[in-house]
Design a protein around this motif. Structure first.
Motif, short mmCIF file in Angstrom:
data_model
loop_
_atom_site.label_atom_id
_atom_site.label_comp_id
_atom_site.label_asym_id
_atom_site.label_seq_id
_atom_site.Cartn_x
_atom_site.Cartn_y
_atom_site.Cartn_z
N ARG A 162 15.06 8.88 -3.83
CA ARG A 162 14.59 7.89 -2.87
C ARG A 162 15.62 7.74 -1.76
O ARG A 162 16.82 7.92 -1.97
N ASP A 163 15.11 7.39 -0.60
CA ASP A 163 15.93 7.08 0.55
C ASP A 163 15.49 5.71 1.04
O ASP A 163 14.49 5.60 1.74
N ASN A 164 16.22 4.70 0.63
CA ASN A 164 15.81 3.33 0.97
C ASN A 164 15.91 3.06 2.47
O ASN A 164 15.18 2.23 3.01
N ALA A 165 16.79 3.77 3.15
CA ALA A 165 16.88 3.60 4.60
C ALA A 165 15.61 4.09 5.29
O ALA A 165 15.20 3.55 6.32
N LYS A 166 15.00 5.11 4.70
CA LYS A 166 13.74 5.66 5.24
C LYS A 166 12.53 5.07 4.53
O LYS A 166 11.39 5.44 4.85
N ASN A 167 12.79 4.21 3.54
CA ASN A 167 11.69 3.58 2.82
C ASN A 167 10.74 4.62 2.21
O ASN A 167 9.51 4.47 2.30
N THR A 168 11.32 5.64 1.62
CA THR A 168 10.52 6.76 1.11
C THR A 168 11.04 7.22 -0.24
O THR A 168 12.25 7.21 -0.49
N VAL A 169 10.10 7.61 -1.09
CA VAL A 169 10.41 8.20 -2.38
C VAL A 169 9.89 9.64 -2.39
O VAL A 169 8.85 9.92 -1.80
N TYR A 170 10.62 10.51 -3.06
CA TYR A 170 10.26 11.92 -3.07
C TYR A 170 10.11 12.43 -4.51
O TYR A 170 10.73 11.93 -5.43
N LEU A 171 9.30 13.46 -4.65
CA LEU A 171 9.23 14.20 -5.90
C LEU A 171 9.35 15.67 -5.54
O LEU A 171 8.42 16.26 -4.99
N ARG A 188 7.23 19.51 -2.25
CA ARG A 188 7.84 18.19 -2.23
C ARG A 188 6.82 17.14 -1.83
O ARG A 188 6.23 17.22 -0.75
N LEU A 189 6.64 16.19 -2.70
CA LEU A 189 5.76 15.06 -2.42
C LEU A 189 6.59 13.91 -1.86
O LEU A 189 7.75 13.71 -2.25
N SER A 190 5.97 13.16 -0.97
CA SER A 190 6.61 11.97 -0.40
C SER A 190 5.70 10.77 -0.60
O SER A 190 4.48 10.91 -0.69
N CYS A 191 6.32 9.62 -0.65
CA CYS A 191 5.57 8.38 -0.79
C CYS A 191 6.23 7.32 0.07
O CYS A 191 7.43 7.06 -0.09
N ALA A 192 5.45 6.71 0.91
CA ALA A 192 5.97 5.65 1.76
C ALA A 192 5.00 4.48 1.71
O ALA A 192 3.79 4.68 1.67
N PRO A 193 5.51 3.27 1.72
CA PRO A 193 4.62 2.12 1.67
C PRO A 193 4.26 1.66 3.07
O PRO A 193 4.95 1.96 4.04
N SER A 194 3.17 0.98 3.15
CA SER A 194 2.86 0.27 4.39
C SER A 194 2.85 -1.21 4.06
O SER A 194 2.44 -1.62 2.99
N MET A 252 10.29 2.76 -8.39
CA MET A 252 9.19 3.63 -7.97
C MET A 252 9.01 4.77 -8.96
O MET A 252 9.91 5.07 -9.75
N GLY A 253 7.88 5.43 -8.90
CA GLY A 253 7.65 6.54 -9.80
C GLY A 253 6.45 7.36 -9.42
O GLY A 253 5.81 7.11 -8.39
N TRP A 254 6.16 8.32 -10.28
CA TRP A 254 4.99 9.19 -10.08
C TRP A 254 4.25 9.37 -11.41
O TRP A 254 4.88 9.52 -12.46
N GLN A 283 0.87 -1.18 0.00
CA GLN A 283 0.00 0.00 0.00
C GLN A 283 0.90 1.22 0.00
O GLN A 283 1.72 1.39 0.90
N LEU A 284 0.74 2.05 -1.01
CA LEU A 284 1.55 3.27 -1.11
C LEU A 284 0.74 4.46 -0.62
O LEU A 284 -0.43 4.62 -0.97
N VAL A 285 1.38 5.30 0.19
CA VAL A 285 0.70 6.45 0.77
C VAL A 285 1.47 7.72 0.42
O VAL A 285 2.64 7.87 0.80
N GLU A 286 0.81 8.61 -0.31
CA GLU A 286 1.41 9.88 -0.70
C GLU A 286 1.11 10.96 0.33
O GLU A 286 0.08 10.93 0.99
N SER A 287 2.01 11.94 0.41
CA SER A 287 1.77 13.11 1.25
C SER A 287 2.52 14.29 0.65
O SER A 287 3.37 14.12 -0.21
N GLY A 288 2.17 15.49 1.12
CA GLY A 288 2.87 16.68 0.68
C GLY A 288 2.16 17.52 -0.35
O GLY A 288 2.65 18.59 -0.72
#
Length: 125
Positions: A72-81, A19-25, A34-36, A3-8
């Protein structure tokens, strides 16, 4: 299932930044490309940018090249735009996507296995 959750998302003036962020649950995205995508009212969903699982490969739509940056920051499990110098025509719902195999900038939505619910970006003139 990822499940991908966008924010920002939000309202920004033309010429501004967002800046948009995306993190999975549910699981890590460290081995997932990953992409947008985005979809404006009355228009088809269109590819914006993508990034390989390592972060070494990226692709951008011509309309955003030089203004948007995907990372992307794989340590934070997050993708950014990072969206700079935004224009009114950037107004759309932005969707985070993931694919088990790198789609290399494909605009074919069927190439992407995971989709977020989207976040609204509105650029005022």
């Amino acid at each position: 299932q990822v499940q991908l959750v966008e924010s920002g998302g939000g309202l920004v003036q033309a010429g501004g930044s967002l800046r948009l962020s995306c993190a999975p649950s549910g699981r890590t995205i460290s081995n997932t490309a990953m992409g947008w995508f985005r979809q404006a009212p009355g228009k088809e969903r269109e590819f914006v940018a993508d990034i390989s699982w390592s972060g070494r490969l990226t692709n951008y739509a011509d309309s955003v090249k030089g203004r948007f940056t995907i990372s992307r920051d794989n340590a934070k499990n997050t993708v950014y735009l990072q969206m700079n110098s935004v224009k009114p025509e950037d107004t759309a719902v932005y969707y985070c996507v993931g694919s088990r195999s790198y789609a290399a900038g494909s605009g074919d939505t069927s190439r992407y296995d995971y989709w977020g619910r989207g976040t609204q970006v509105t650029v005022s003139s």
